[in-house]
Motif scaffolding. Sequence first.
Motif, PDB file in Angstrom:
ATOM      1  N   GLU A 410       0.832  -1.216   0.000  1.00 19.13           N
ATOM      2  CA  GLU A 410       0.000   0.000   0.000  1.00 19.13           C
ATOM      3  C   GLU A 410       0.864   1.263   0.000  1.00 19.13           C
ATOM      4  O   GLU A 410       0.656   2.152  -0.814  1.00 19.13           O
ATOM      5  N   VAL A 411       1.849   1.309   0.885  1.00 19.02           N
ATOM      6  CA  VAL A 411       2.643   2.559   0.949  1.00 19.02           C
ATOM      7  C   VAL A 411       3.549   2.716  -0.266  1.00 19.02           C
ATOM      8  O   VAL A 411       4.016   3.818  -0.549  1.00 19.02           O
ATOM      9  N   SER A 412       3.781   1.629  -0.971  1.00 21.52           N
ATOM     10  CA  SER A 412       4.731   1.723  -2.083  1.00 21.52           C
ATOM     11  C   SER A 412       4.083   2.092  -3.415  1.00 21.52           C
ATOM     12  O   SER A 412       4.779   2.390  -4.375  1.00 21.52           O
ATOM     13  N   GLN A 413       2.776   2.026  -3.464  1.00 21.77           N
ATOM     14  CA  GLN A 413       2.129   2.321  -4.752  1.00 21.77           C
ATOM     15  C   GLN A 413       2.230   3.817  -5.076  1.00 21.77           C
ATOM     16  O   GLN A 413       2.106   4.653  -4.190  1.00 21.77           O
ATOM     17  N   PHE A 414       2.432   4.131  -6.339  1.00 19.07           N
ATOM     18  CA  PHE A 414       2.475   5.543  -6.746  1.00 19.07           C
ATOM     19  C   PHE A 414       1.053   6.084  -6.826  1.00 19.07           C
ATOM     20  O   PHE A 414       0.196   5.491  -7.463  1.00 19.07           O
ATOM     21  N   ARG A 415       0.855   7.243  -6.206  1.00 18.37           N
ATOM     22  CA  ARG A 415      -0.487   7.822  -6.198  1.00 18.37           C
ATOM     23  C   ARG A 415      -0.628   8.936  -7.219  1.00 18.37           C
ATOM     24  O   ARG A 415      -1.716   9.463  -7.422  1.00 18.37           O
ATOM     25  N   ASP A 416       0.506   9.340  -7.825  1.00 13.99           N
ATOM     26  CA  ASP A 416       0.432  10.452  -8.776  1.00 13.99           C
ATOM     27  C   ASP A 416       1.521  10.294  -9.836  1.00 13.99           C
ATOM     28  O   ASP A 416       2.341   9.384  -9.749  1.00 13.99           O
ATOM     29  N   ASP A 417       1.507  11.189 -10.795  1.00  9.49           N
ATOM     30  CA  ASP A 417       2.579  11.201 -11.795  1.00  9.49           C
ATOM     31  C   ASP A 417       3.622  12.224 -11.391  1.00  9.49           C
ATOM     32  O   ASP A 417       3.341  13.125 -10.608  1.00  9.49           O
ATOM     33  N   GLY A 428      -0.545   4.717  -9.997  1.00  9.55           N
ATOM     34  CA  GLY A 428      -1.125   3.391  -9.762  1.00  9.55           C
ATOM     35  C   GLY A 428      -0.097   2.269  -9.848  1.00  9.55           C
ATOM     36  O   GLY A 428      -0.376   1.146  -9.462  1.00  9.55           O
ATOM     37  N   GLY A 429       1.078   2.588 -10.373  1.00  4.88           N
ATOM     38  CA  GLY A 429       2.090   1.547 -10.551  1.00  4.88           C
ATOM     39  C   GLY A 429       2.931   1.328  -9.303  1.00  4.88           C
ATOM     40  O   GLY A 429       2.693   1.944  -8.257  1.00  4.88           O
ATOM     41  N   TRP A 430       3.896   0.428  -9.425  1.00  5.90           N
ATOM     42  CA  TRP A 430       4.824   0.166  -8.329  1.00  5.90           C
ATOM     43  C   TRP A 430       6.255   0.215  -8.845  1.00  5.90           C
ATOM     44  O   TRP A 430       6.505  -0.067 -10.027  1.00  5.90           O
ATOM     45  N   ARG A 469      -7.645   2.748  -7.133  1.00  7.89           N
ATOM     46  CA  ARG A 469      -6.182   2.664  -7.229  1.00  7.89           C
ATOM     47  C   ARG A 469      -5.762   1.468  -8.079  1.00  7.89           C
ATOM     48  O   ARG A 469      -4.731   1.501  -8.750  1.00  7.89           O
ATOM     49  N   LEU A 470      -6.554   0.419  -8.056  1.00 13.72           N
ATOM     50  CA  LEU A 470      -6.250  -0.721  -8.934  1.00 13.72           C
ATOM     51  C   LEU A 470      -6.521  -0.339 -10.387  1.00 13.72           C
ATOM     52  O   LEU A 470      -5.749  -0.684 -11.301  1.00 13.72           O
ATOM     53  N   TYR A 471      -7.597   0.408 -10.588  1.00 13.70           N
ATOM     54  CA  TYR A 471      -7.897   0.878 -11.950  1.00 13.70           C
ATOM     55  C   TYR A 471      -6.728   1.733 -12.471  1.00 13.70           C
ATOM     56  O   TYR A 471      -6.333   1.634 -13.623  1.00 13.70           O
ATOM     57  N   ASP A 472      -6.228   2.584 -11.592  1.00 10.85           N
ATOM     58  CA  ASP A 472      -5.117   3.453 -12.006  1.00 10.85           C
ATOM     59  C   ASP A 472      -3.945   2.612 -12.509  1.00 10.85           C
ATOM     60  O   ASP A 472      -3.308   2.929 -13.509  1.00 10.85           O
ATOM     61  N   CYS A 473      -3.672   1.548 -11.769  1.00 10.12           N
ATOM     62  CA  CYS A 473      -2.548   0.698 -12.145  1.00 10.12           C
ATOM     63  C   CYS A 473      -2.784   0.100 -13.531  1.00 10.12           C
ATOM     64  O   CYS A 473      -1.919   0.142 -14.408  1.00 10.12           O
ATOM     65  N   VAL A 474      -3.971  -0.411 -13.714  1.00 11.72           N
ATOM     66  CA  VAL A 474      -4.292  -1.053 -14.992  1.00 11.72           C
ATOM     67  C   VAL A 474      -4.220  -0.030 -16.134  1.00 11.72           C
ATOM     68  O   VAL A 474      -3.620  -0.292 -17.185  1.00 11.72           O
ATOM     69  N   ASP A 475      -4.799   1.141 -15.916  1.00  5.94           N
ATOM     70  CA  ASP A 475      -4.788   2.155 -16.983  1.00  5.94           C
ATOM     71  C   ASP A 475      -3.362   2.532 -17.354  1.00  5.94           C
ATOM     72  O   ASP A 475      -3.034   2.724 -18.523  1.00  5.94           O
ATOM     73  N   THR A 476      -2.521   2.636 -16.339  1.00  5.26           N
ATOM     74  CA  THR A 476      -1.118   2.985 -16.596  1.00  5.26           C
ATOM     75  C   THR A 476      -0.416   1.867 -17.356  1.00  5.26           C
ATOM     76  O   THR A 476       0.314   2.118 -18.315  1.00  5.26           O
TER      77      THR A 476
END
Length: 716
Positions: A410-417, A428-430, A469-476
């Motif tokens: 959780e703390v490692s996921q990117f929340r922004d660009d 959304g990535g790691w 946040r999972l959607y963000d990862c997938v979109d990225t």
Amino acid sequence: MTSDSLPKTDPTRWRLHTSAIGVHTWTYLPATALPTSRPQTFAEKYFLGLASPSTSLPPPHTYSSAARNGLLFYSQLQLESGHWSSSYAGPSFTLPGLVVALYITDGAIPAEWAIDMTQWVCRYQNDDGGWGLHIPGRSTLFATVLYYVSLRILGIDEGHAVTVRARGWIRGMGGAVAVPQWGRYWLALLNLYEWEGVQPVPSELWTLPTWIPIHPWRWWVQCRSVYLPVSYLYSNRCQIPLNDFLLALRRELYTQPYDSINFNEYIHTVSPVDRKRPLNLFLTVVNHVLRTWEWYIRPLWLHSHANAVVRALIRREDENTAYNDIATVNKAFHTVAVHFADGANNSAVKLHWEKVLPYLWRDEVGLNAGGTNGAQLWDTAFSVIAIVEAGLGEDAQFNSVLEKAHKFLEVSQFRDDVDDPFRQARKGGWPFSTRDQSYIVSDCAAEGLKATLMLQEELGFSKLISKQRLYDCVDTLLKMQNPDHGFGSYEKARVGTYIELLNPAEVFDRCMVEYSYPECTTAVITGLAMFRKYYPSHAGKKIDEVIQSATGYLKSNQWQDGSWYGSWGICFTYGTMFALEGLAATGLTYATSEEVRRACHFLVEKQKDDGGWGEHWESCERREYVEHEESQVVNTAWAVLGLMAARFPDRAVIARGLEIIRRRQQPNGEWLQEAVSGIFNCTCTIEYPNYKFHFSIRALGRFEHEYVPAMNTIAR
Ligand code: LAN
């Protein structure tokens, strides 16, 4: 080489601190603090080689119980912030970069660092007196010169047996004149080489319009990140003033008086033991054109403008990565570049000094710098996946292990660009290591996504990472697919591979552009496939298309003999395991696909008489399967994981492999380190000490938890 005669620190005084986001720092306690300080944890003792074997566990009678024993041991290595970490040693150019950067910028090298770095370097000296590009490599001028200079900076005098032998080796090679470019940069900065003997890296490249195909923003990010600070240092001919120590080094490193050497003549001369790629005529011509431009044509205003542009880009990278930069090499060059650009002791240099420690790791040999600031996220995602696949996620004993790992995800996921138009979107990535390093990697993001889905969806853990946040990862991830339908590492490919013609580094191949890799492609396919299962309504059509086309990439990348070449692990075994996992995620198995059958036959053919698999790192360089004399636990785990993913029908083949893994397991559940398992740029190995744990646990656990039931269903 023995390092017994050299001073040693007291290993019981080392402590590992990890921050909430997984940044690790090893510190040495003052002797007076020892009685009141916290005792070393099991993990610290293990890393330092101090752990006495923990108690024997009940002997495992099944593969699942062997997996469980493995996890009982491995869970003791999980760190406070929920992640796993380890030393990340291999390349010989990481530690010297940091040592030289500290020397040039007058940064402190505490006595305990110097002692333990010396220990580490001396331990890996080859019998001939030199060092290889990487630990198991044959001696090269690049590594030997860099380690030689580092040892001297760290306080080893020229008469010590280690330096005498190393110097003998260097002189036997004709001295440092023929050191590869990446070594010349450091020597030139130290006033031990003349910049006129270095291939041009003009900073004006960064001022070109971005649509031009050779603009550096199109290069592989690891490569452009090195050439960014180097272009500043090169274009400004940065050099520290001579002193007695450097004058001595000038005498030690060359076979003729320094002042009599015409460095200009050596621009394209590189020691044959170092050269991994032949010099191409095109690059030679380009270098001459660039030198004419620099020496006779370039207007001063453009030089100043380029300086300003590059300095701003360096600042942007520093700020976006919290002064970690992308990896060890560019971090060291950045430290030096800001010293020359802003003046000694400026605030940016100080911030750089603070981020040296996260790159260092104290192991049982000494203190070394890893290839990056760790492999935290990568190891943690794989560990979670292994635990869940092995069916150990339902075992209450490991609940808190998974909870802690979940928090780390959780703390490692990117929340922004990040604010950098040259960077790939990352929301959304790691990352591979820590969030503050700041770079998304396609497969790290995909493995992070899978680990999260396994915890939250399969095991029903809380939705610490929200649906959005999972959607963000997938979109990225969906934006990272290359035109050949595969996936690269950090970015979507930006230029054709012809740019390799401009690669000035003689020691690395295939490093100028982002390629697609079967490993990264598989990670994304399997990540998206798992996501689709739980969230079928988000980007469903696009995901289907991407999975389908990426599967096409995998198929088209298969070698004649049925294997896949692995770029980040050794080698065909690694690539083939990933590809089989990727194909399996789209329903392609031994029963349904000719490609899968060919791949399985490739693996089966490589199985050794003892039931295991063992592949030598030279496969990567030679591009053909080179057998290791011994079976390797990690290679064996990869091979059987591939076969199980493929639903290979002959269980006995897989069981024989698993037997090896089980037999090599120690009574306390541990596996011992065997041959190196990672590689990069086809030439340089790097260690992933946790692979022997999580891949073994995964392979052993998958057999009874997943493979056998699936095969029984097929049989029915
Ligand atoms: C790494 C380590 C991790 C690795 C994987 C995630 C395993 C891979 O699947 C994608 C690529 C990646 C992220 C990777 C890229 C290259 C790195 C950063 C390294 C091998 C570690 C060190 C290496 C770096 C390039 C070393 C510096 C040398 C240069 C030629 C620039």
